[in-house]
Design a protein around this motif. Sequence first.
Motif: not given
Length: 156
Positions: A10, A35, A75-76, A87, A89-91, A114
């Motif tokens: 994250q 996303v 999210v993933a 996923v 990374d959530i950027t 992501v």
Amino acid sequence: MWDFEVSPRQSIGGSVLTELQAKAETDAVALRIGVVLENNGAVLLLERVEYVAGRRPLNLPGTTVRPGEALAAAVARAVLEETGLTVTDITAHLGSFDYLDNAGKPVRREHFAVEVANVGPIRLTNYGGYQWLPLDGELPVTSSIQRILAAYGELR
């Protein structure tokens, strides 16, 4: 608990996700996520089955956040369930918009950028097709999603 557990990195910062989730609870809105996945300057957009080859707007991958589910997990899960991609990374948080669902209940849709392990193969479950479309082109999306993609473009 749910049978789906994942912990992507994250880079966005876990506190950002926690604050967004808490704000939705305080505001008494259902939480959904969208996303943005990019590959070589193109964004992944999904086509609903009923609109394939039609002129309806395309969609970003997304889902409804389940009760008790962390935003990172949602999210993933959304990306994995809708595209088969993982996923890593959530950027970034790209913004949100509020609306009323078909039953008239308030919903907030939060959007995230992501990174994924690989950009293919795409395995669709809830959609009839997909397209990788250039971010600098005319995209067949709603005006709300255009604003989210513009925010993403500013981060690039």
